[in-house]
Scaffold this motif. Structure first.
Motif, PDB file in Angstrom:
ATOM      1  N   ALA A  99       0.823  -1.210   0.000  1.00  0.00           N
ATOM      2  CA  ALA A  99       0.000   0.000   0.000  1.00  0.00           C
ATOM      3  C   ALA A  99       0.853   1.254   0.000  1.00  0.00           C
ATOM      4  O   ALA A  99       0.443   2.288  -0.524  1.00  0.00           O
ATOM      5  CB  ALA A  99      -0.926   0.001   1.219  1.00  0.00           C
ATOM      6  N   VAL A 100       2.050   1.192   0.603  1.00  0.00           N
ATOM      7  CA  VAL A 100       2.917   2.353   0.746  1.00  0.00           C
ATOM      8  C   VAL A 100       4.337   1.963   0.349  1.00  0.00           C
ATOM      9  O   VAL A 100       4.828   0.886   0.728  1.00  0.00           O
ATOM     10  CB  VAL A 100       2.905   2.896   2.193  1.00  0.00           C
ATOM     11  N   LEU A 101       5.000   2.821  -0.415  1.00  0.00           N
ATOM     12  CA  LEU A 101       6.396   2.629  -0.795  1.00  0.00           C
ATOM     13  C   LEU A 101       7.268   3.580   0.013  1.00  0.00           C
ATOM     14  O   LEU A 101       6.932   4.759   0.174  1.00  0.00           O
ATOM     15  CB  LEU A 101       6.597   2.899  -2.284  1.00  0.00           C
ATOM     16  N   GLU A 102       8.381   3.077   0.522  1.00  0.00           N
ATOM     17  CA  GLU A 102       9.380   3.906   1.189  1.00  0.00           C
ATOM     18  C   GLU A 102      10.466   4.221   0.174  1.00  0.00           C
ATOM     19  O   GLU A 102      11.129   3.312  -0.345  1.00  0.00           O
ATOM     20  CB  GLU A 102       9.953   3.176   2.397  1.00  0.00           C
ATOM     21  N   GLU A 112      13.350   1.640  -1.050  1.00  0.00           N
ATOM     22  CA  GLU A 112      14.017   1.124   0.146  1.00  0.00           C
ATOM     23  C   GLU A 112      13.150   0.172   0.957  1.00  0.00           C
ATOM     24  O   GLU A 112      13.669  -0.607   1.752  1.00  0.00           O
ATOM     25  CB  GLU A 112      14.475   2.286   1.036  1.00  0.00           C
ATOM     26  N   GLY A 113      11.830   0.223   0.819  1.00  0.00           N
ATOM     27  CA  GLY A 113      10.959  -0.662   1.579  1.00  0.00           C
ATOM     28  C   GLY A 113       9.518  -0.498   1.143  1.00  0.00           C
ATOM     29  O   GLY A 113       9.154   0.465   0.448  1.00  0.00           O
ATOM     30  N   VAL A 114       8.672  -1.455   1.543  1.00  0.00           N
ATOM     31  CA  VAL A 114       7.244  -1.404   1.227  1.00  0.00           C
ATOM     32  C   VAL A 114       6.455  -1.848   2.454  1.00  0.00           C
ATOM     33  O   VAL A 114       6.953  -2.601   3.303  1.00  0.00           O
ATOM     34  CB  VAL A 114       6.900  -2.315   0.022  1.00  0.00           C
ATOM     35  N   ARG A 115       5.199  -1.362   2.548  1.00  0.00           N
ATOM     36  CA  ARG A 115       4.290  -1.782   3.619  1.00  0.00           C
ATOM     37  C   ARG A 115       2.922  -2.070   3.011  1.00  0.00           C
ATOM     38  O   ARG A 115       2.503  -1.389   2.066  1.00  0.00           O
ATOM     39  CB  ARG A 115       4.153  -0.692   4.684  1.00  0.00           C
ATOM     40  N   ASP A 116       2.252  -3.062   3.578  1.00  0.00           N
ATOM     41  CA  ASP A 116       0.906  -3.350   3.097  1.00  0.00           C
ATOM     42  C   ASP A 116      -0.119  -2.663   3.989  1.00  0.00           C
ATOM     43  O   ASP A 116       0.225  -1.951   4.948  1.00  0.00           O
ATOM     44  CB  ASP A 116       0.662  -4.859   3.016  1.00  0.00           C
ATOM     45  N   PHE A 172      10.903   9.757   1.828  1.00  0.00           N
ATOM     46  CA  PHE A 172       9.474  10.007   1.962  1.00  0.00           C
ATOM     47  C   PHE A 172       8.723   8.712   1.665  1.00  0.00           C
ATOM     48  O   PHE A 172       9.317   7.680   1.292  1.00  0.00           O
ATOM     49  CB  PHE A 172       9.018  11.115   1.013  1.00  0.00           C
ATOM     50  N   GLU A 173       7.426   8.768   1.825  1.00  0.00           N
ATOM     51  CA  GLU A 173       6.558   7.644   1.511  1.00  0.00           C
ATOM     52  C   GLU A 173       5.553   8.073   0.448  1.00  0.00           C
ATOM     53  O   GLU A 173       5.177   9.241   0.368  1.00  0.00           O
ATOM     54  CB  GLU A 173       5.839   7.149   2.772  1.00  0.00           C
ATOM     55  N   ALA A 174       5.120   7.107  -0.356  1.00  0.00           N
ATOM     56  CA  ALA A 174       4.190   7.408  -1.449  1.00  0.00           C
ATOM     57  C   ALA A 174       3.354   6.176  -1.747  1.00  0.00           C
ATOM     58  O   ALA A 174       3.696   5.046  -1.376  1.00  0.00           O
ATOM     59  CB  ALA A 174       4.956   7.851  -2.696  1.00  0.00           C
TER      60      ALA A 174
END
Length: 457
Positions: free
Chosen positions: A38-41, A62-66, A94-96
């Motif tokens: 859901a979110v990309l770092e 650099e990372g991802v979150r669901d 940032f996050e997007a």
């Protein structure tokens, strides 16, 4: 130049290119999430660029979150755009959110539309200081006029604005986009001005080294442009080499190419890196014989030197332009003869005006002068856009690549067999046809950034 040196340099060139190509083809992917992210770092790999419909971003994943808060490490590079006007500085984290349906793999080079979460943007103290310095310099430059000020911001500190988009598109359509992008030409002009100023107050050996101390600060200010990194490293090698030692420009170019790819193999996927080395390689390889050809045809030395430089750079960068953009415009070789002096004048006078105190009379005169320079650039570029670009299929583009590579090889072999003839013929032509037109005693910075002079290859 000995044949053994050329063979070793060519082997290193090929090996590092293969390693760089393998490492640079970084597809963005992530593993370990049960549901789509859901979110990309993200981290900004360079300063964002404005576009007509939003902003273009060069990002490192650099990372991802669901949606349930689970996180997974990720890697890769993403070329993205956002429809807002949020410009991210180099190094900002940032996050997007991806606007399209996320997948496990994002193909390298494909544009991804993102929605930036503004409250997640994080910058270090250095990045904030750098951003504030660029803002302050931009405010001082824009006082010289709205349009000319935006042009000078791009030429001096690499900051693009939306007012410059249409001028940039015209330069790109006629094959002269490199004149607006920060490169070795711009660095040579600025360091030449700094060096000349320092020689008024310091002995020549001290004035020779001081610009080298200022160079890292300038590169940090403008950002990690591949063409500037190439020029900065070549300038540093030139300044630190022993006095009296001469290294052929092509060998120096290969050394810098290998060094930069060892430090960052992903540069091989950077268009600026590709065009910078391709154009400069064309200058080293093709400009000297073209120069002798034009001088033999009776052209004045200053026209022959400029035309040979334009043609050499165009031939060197032609395969890259066809493979990346699918088209090229040969009129750019002629357009550069008219646009390059105007860019030099704008850049030099802009740097001087930036350092002068803000006297009202000088400010008013500067605004008029830069308005005329900008209008001249705009008018010349508009006229050359009447010539349509040439489009070729991918098969023909690869054929041009093979032909250019063959010409490179033949020229290098010729240079290794007859080095004396190569270096002396051009100088004798200059001496016989006009010693005042092209000075024989050139500065080291000219030799580093303009290797089209024949005694450097």
């Amino acid at each position: 130049m000995r044949c053994r040196e050329l063979i070793l340099a060519s082997i290193a060139f090929a090996l590092i290119s293969l390693v760089g190509a393998y490492s640079a083809n970084m597809q963005a992917f992530w593993l370990g999430l049960d549901s789509p992210p859901a979110v990309l770092e993200l981290r900004s790999a360079r300063d964002s660029l404005p576009s007509r419909s939003g902003t273009v971003h060069f990002l490192v994943l650099e990372g991802v979150r669901d949606g349930r808060g689970s996180r997974s490490d990720a890697r890769g590079r993403i070329l993205a755009y956002s429809r807002d006007h949020t410009e991210l500085p180099w190094g900002a984290r940032f996050e997007a959110r991806l606007k399209s349906e996320p997948e496990l793999l994002i193909e390298a080079g494909e544009f991804q539309e993102i929605e930036i979460l503004a409250d997640t943007i994080r910058m270090s103290p250095f990045q904030r200081r750098r951003a504030s310095m660029r803002e302050e310099l931009t405010r001082r430059i824009v006082r010289l006029g709205p349009e000319a000020g935006e042009l000078l911001s791009a030429l001096l500190i690499g900051r693009r604005s939306r007012l410059l988009i249409y001028l940039s598109s015209r330069f790109r359509s006629i094959g002269c986009a490199h004149l607006l992008a920060l490169s070795g030409m711009h660095l040579a002009v600025l360091l030449g001005l700094v060096g000349g100023f320092l020689r008024l107050f310091f002995p020549r050996p001290v004035a020779r080294v001081l610009p080298l101390l200022l160079l890292p600060g300038y590169l940090l200010l403008v950002g990690p442009a591949a063409s500037l990194l190439r020029a900065g490293v070549m300038y540093g090698i030139l300044r630190l080499r022993p006095q009296g030692r001469v290294t052929p420009a092509l060998v120096s170019l290969l050394q810098v190419y290998v060094l930069l790819l060892v430090l960052n193999p992903a540069l091989l996927a950077d268009y600026g890196f590709i065009f910078s080395f391709a154009a400069l390689g064309g200058l080293c390889v093709f400009s000297p014989p073209l120069l002798r050809l034009y001088l033999g045809a009776g052209l004045p030395p200053w026209i022959a030197a400029g035309l040979s430089a334009s043609c050499g750079a165009y031939i060197g960068a032609l395969p890259a332009a066809l493979l990346i953009f699918g088209e090229t415009n040969p009129i750019g070789m002629i357009a550069a003869l008219f646009l390059t002096p105007l860019i030099w004048c704008t850049l030099s006078l802009g740097a001087i005006a930036l350092l002068l105190p803000g006297m009202p009379i000088l400010a008013a005169g500067s605004r008029i002068l830069f308005f005329l320079l900008y209008r001249s650039l705009d008018s010349v570029s508009r006229w050359f856009t009447l010539f349509a670009p040439l489009s070729l299929s991918e098969a023909w583009a690869y054929a041009v690549l093979g032909g250019t590579a063959l010409l490179f090889l033949l020229r290098i072999l010729y240079a290794s067999r007859q080095p004396g003839r190569l270096s002396d013929a051009g100088k004798s032509e200059f001496k016989s046809r006009g010693p005042s037109a092209v000075r024989e005693s050139r500065t080291d910075s000219q030799e580093a950034f303009r290797p089209e002079f024949p005694n450097r290859c």
